[in-house]
Design an enzyme around this catalytic site. Structure first.
Site, PDB file in Angstrom:
ATOM      1  N   LYS A 100      43.644  43.615  50.890  1.00 27.60           N
ATOM      2  CA  LYS A 100      42.823  42.596  51.562  1.00 27.60           C
ATOM      3  C   LYS A 100      43.600  42.190  52.813  1.00 27.60           C
ATOM      4  O   LYS A 100      43.934  41.013  53.027  1.00 27.60           O
ATOM      5  CB  LYS A 100      42.584  41.417  50.598  1.00 27.60           C
ATOM      6  CG  LYS A 100      41.585  40.386  51.100  1.00 27.60           C
ATOM      7  CD  LYS A 100      40.145  40.868  51.128  1.00 27.60           C
ATOM      8  CE  LYS A 100      39.235  39.819  51.735  1.00 27.60           C
ATOM      9  NZ  LYS A 100      37.851  40.316  51.969  1.00 27.60           N
ATOM     10  N   ASP A 158      43.218  45.449  38.236  1.00 31.63           N
ATOM     11  CA  ASP A 158      42.616  44.942  37.002  1.00 31.63           C
ATOM     12  C   ASP A 158      41.093  44.931  37.149  1.00 31.63           C
ATOM     13  O   ASP A 158      40.357  45.414  36.286  1.00 31.63           O
ATOM     14  CB  ASP A 158      43.143  43.533  36.726  1.00 31.63           C
ATOM     15  CG  ASP A 158      42.519  42.924  35.486  1.00 31.63           C
ATOM     16  OD1 ASP A 158      42.441  43.627  34.468  1.00 31.63           O
ATOM     17  OD2 ASP A 158      42.112  41.745  35.542  1.00 31.63           O
ATOM     18  N   TYR A 171      50.217  38.343  39.264  1.00 35.75           N
ATOM     19  CA  TYR A 171      50.421  38.163  37.827  1.00 35.75           C
ATOM     20  C   TYR A 171      51.799  37.587  37.509  1.00 35.75           C
ATOM     21  O   TYR A 171      51.983  36.943  36.480  1.00 35.75           O
ATOM     22  CB  TYR A 171      50.277  39.506  37.098  1.00 35.75           C
ATOM     23  CG  TYR A 171      48.872  39.861  36.674  1.00 35.75           C
ATOM     24  CD1 TYR A 171      47.814  39.800  37.573  1.00 35.75           C
ATOM     25  CD2 TYR A 171      48.610  40.272  35.371  1.00 35.75           C
ATOM     26  CE1 TYR A 171      46.534  40.147  37.186  1.00 35.75           C
ATOM     27  CE2 TYR A 171      47.334  40.622  34.980  1.00 35.75           C
ATOM     28  CZ  TYR A 171      46.298  40.558  35.887  1.00 35.75           C
ATOM     29  OH  TYR A 171      45.036  40.895  35.495  1.00 35.75           O
ATOM     30  N   ASP A 189      36.880  44.148  48.759  1.00 37.85           N
ATOM     31  CA  ASP A 189      35.452  43.858  48.571  1.00 37.85           C
ATOM     32  C   ASP A 189      34.618  45.104  48.854  1.00 37.85           C
ATOM     33  O   ASP A 189      33.701  45.459  48.107  1.00 37.85           O
ATOM     34  CB  ASP A 189      35.007  42.651  49.427  1.00 37.85           C
ATOM     35  CG  ASP A 189      35.460  42.726  50.875  1.00 37.85           C
ATOM     36  OD1 ASP A 189      36.266  43.620  51.218  1.00 37.85           O
ATOM     37  OD2 ASP A 189      35.006  41.889  51.676  1.00 37.85           O
ATOM     38  N   ASP A 202      37.985  47.894  35.661  1.00 31.67           N
ATOM     39  CA  ASP A 202      36.838  47.598  34.792  1.00 31.67           C
ATOM     40  C   ASP A 202      35.543  48.139  35.402  1.00 31.67           C
ATOM     41  O   ASP A 202      34.674  48.650  34.699  1.00 31.67           O
ATOM     42  CB  ASP A 202      36.683  46.081  34.561  1.00 31.67           C
ATOM     43  CG  ASP A 202      37.467  45.598  33.332  1.00 31.67           C
ATOM     44  OD1 ASP A 202      38.432  46.281  32.942  1.00 31.67           O
ATOM     45  OD2 ASP A 202      37.110  44.547  32.777  1.00 31.67           O
TER      46      ASP A 202
HETATM   47  C1  IPM Z   1      44.066  44.776  31.331  1.00 32.81           C
HETATM   48  C2  IPM Z   1      43.803  43.422  30.760  1.00 32.81           C
HETATM   49  C3  IPM Z   1      45.068  42.581  30.894  1.00 32.81           C
HETATM   50  C4  IPM Z   1      45.384  42.473  32.366  1.00 32.81           C
HETATM   51  C5  IPM Z   1      45.001  41.211  30.219  1.00 32.81           C
HETATM   52  C6  IPM Z   1      44.657  41.315  28.763  1.00 32.81           C
HETATM   53  C7  IPM Z   1      46.290  40.454  30.417  1.00 32.81           C
HETATM   54  O1  IPM Z   1      42.704  42.837  31.373  1.00 32.81           O
HETATM   55  O2  IPM Z   1      44.991  45.461  30.838  1.00 32.81           O
HETATM   56  O3  IPM Z   1      43.357  45.181  32.257  1.00 32.81           O
HETATM   57  O4  IPM Z   1      44.821  41.618  33.059  1.00 32.81           O
HETATM   58  O5  IPM Z   1      46.215  43.248  32.843  1.00 32.81           O
HETATM   59 MG    MG Z   2      41.655  44.159  32.683  1.00 36.67          MG
END
Ligand code: IPM
Ligand code: MG
Length: 369
Positions: free
Chosen positions: A199, A255, A149, A231, A259
């Site tokens: 990885k 990240d 990032y 993975d 999710d």
């Molecule tokens: C998160 C989001 C952010 C990230 C974006 C909005 C920059 O997806 O907080 O997980 O990738 O960190």
């Molecule tokens: Mg995110």
């Protein structure tokens, strides 16, 4: 500073950054909960500022130096969400998300804690069968201020007639050491199990990650450490999520995996997060984004932001009791059958009632008494 003002009442300075989309829509509701639960316990001083797309519209940049300074001076920052289609065509450097990254790095908030906890009444909202997610309680510790990032060089350049995009995946050992320590400490407070995700079979930077995590482990022999390739980790998360307790990983893998973990619990709309620096100051925000498709329609689930307030109380303001009260209230509200659209069961159920953002918040407030 969080200061004791006598009779057990503390005072604290909170900076609220509502942001865009449902972030801005939910924030006033979350602030109502924050005020209610701290009544008579913490004397809150709440300031509000712009971050993300709204800041671009009003001030030309996604994060002004003044807002960053206010965030650095606050005891805690409560953030909604940033971004939206309106700003999607801007170059990466000027996008709303850049403001969020600037805030994280400006506060040196390197430790991102993302719990994935299944509230039992929501077992039917998960896309996995209930037996795989029932009682799920795991924590992803994501490194937040380094890795791909932030790595340099970066950008898109034309060489000859060919466009070439570059990002750099880089960690130095000090960055890996500090996030590892955070993760081992948290594992110690839970079930003494830590899984590090990398990885290392392909990327040298994550071979270093693995080596350093192993070195730090020497100070935490009471914690059982395992390693997984990313993975495989993604696959294991949907195959048998309850094998995990604490996961530690870098910025990008964290990240993605957070999710996945979020969805196991029924909805991205349920998950809070804390991003802390070495002084335990930080940013508290829902894991979900701005959901422009439903913004402004009173449909958004406010619980992730409300639960982020709970994390703020626990980690930032040393008010664990008030944090517990919020979490118990959310549990009760769900048990009573209130659901926003994102956590509705897939099969009809008469005991379940679909409500909007404000009614969901009202139900939480009512539980808080
Ligand atoms: C998160 C989001 C952010 C990230 C974006 C909005 C920059 O997806 O907080 O997980 O990738 O960190
Ligand atoms: Mg995110």
């Amino acid at each position: 500073m969080v200061v004791q003002t006598g009779y057990g009442v503390k005072s604290a300075q909170i900076l609220v950054l509502p942001g865009d989309g449902i972030g801005a829509e939910i924030m006033p509701h979350a602030v109502r909960v924050m005020r209610k639960v701290t009544e008579g316990v913490i004397d809150l001083h709440v300031d509000e500022a712009d971050a993300g797309g709204i800041s671009i519209d009003k001030h030309g940049v996604p994060l002004t130096p003044e807002t960053l300074r206010a965030a650095q001076e606050a005891d805690a920052v409560l953030l909604g969400a940033v971004g939206g289609p309106k700003w999607d065509d801007l170059p990466v450097e000027q996008k709303p998300e850049k403001g969020l990254l600037g805030l994280r790095s400006g506060l040196d908030a390197y430790a991102n804690l993302r719990p994935a906890i299944l509230f039992e009444p929501l077992a039917a909202a998960s896309t996995l069968q209930p037996q795989f997610v029932s009682n799920l309680d795991m924590l992803i510790v994501r490194e937040l201020t380094g890795g791909i990032y932030f790595g340099e060089p970066r950008g898109v350049h034309v060489e000859g007639n060919v466009r070439r995009g570059v990002n750099t995946y880089v960690y130095d050992e000090t960055e890996i050491q500090r996030i590892s320590r955070t993760a081992f400490e948290l594992a110690r407070k839970r079930s003494h199990k830590l899984c590090s995700v990398d990885k290392a079979n392909v990327l040298e930077v994550t071979q270093l990650w693995r080596d350093v995590v192993n070195e730090v482990h020497a100070d935490y022999q009471d914690v059982e450490l395992t390693h997984l390739l990313v993975d495989n980790a993604a696959m294991q998360l949907v195959r048998e999520p309850k094998q995990f307790d604490v996961i530690v990983t870098g910025n990008m893998f964290g990240d993605i995996l957070s999710d996945v973990a979020a969805m196991l619990t029924g909805s991205l709309g349920m998950l809070p997060s804390a991003s802390l620096n070495s002084d335990n100051r930080g940013i508290y925000e829902p894991v979900h984004g701005t959901a422009p498709d439903i913004a402004g329609k009173n449909l958004a689930n406010p619980l992730a932001t409300i639960l982020s307030v709970a994390m703020m109380l626990r980690y930032g303001l040393d008010a664990g009791e008030q944090a517990d009260r919020i979490e118990q209230a959310v549990d009760k509200v769900l048990a009573s059958g209130y659901r926003t659209g994102d956590i509705m069961p897939s099969t009809p159920d008469d005991s379940i009632q679909q409500v909007g953002t404000d009614a969901m918040t009202d139900a939480v407030l009512q539980e808080l008494g």
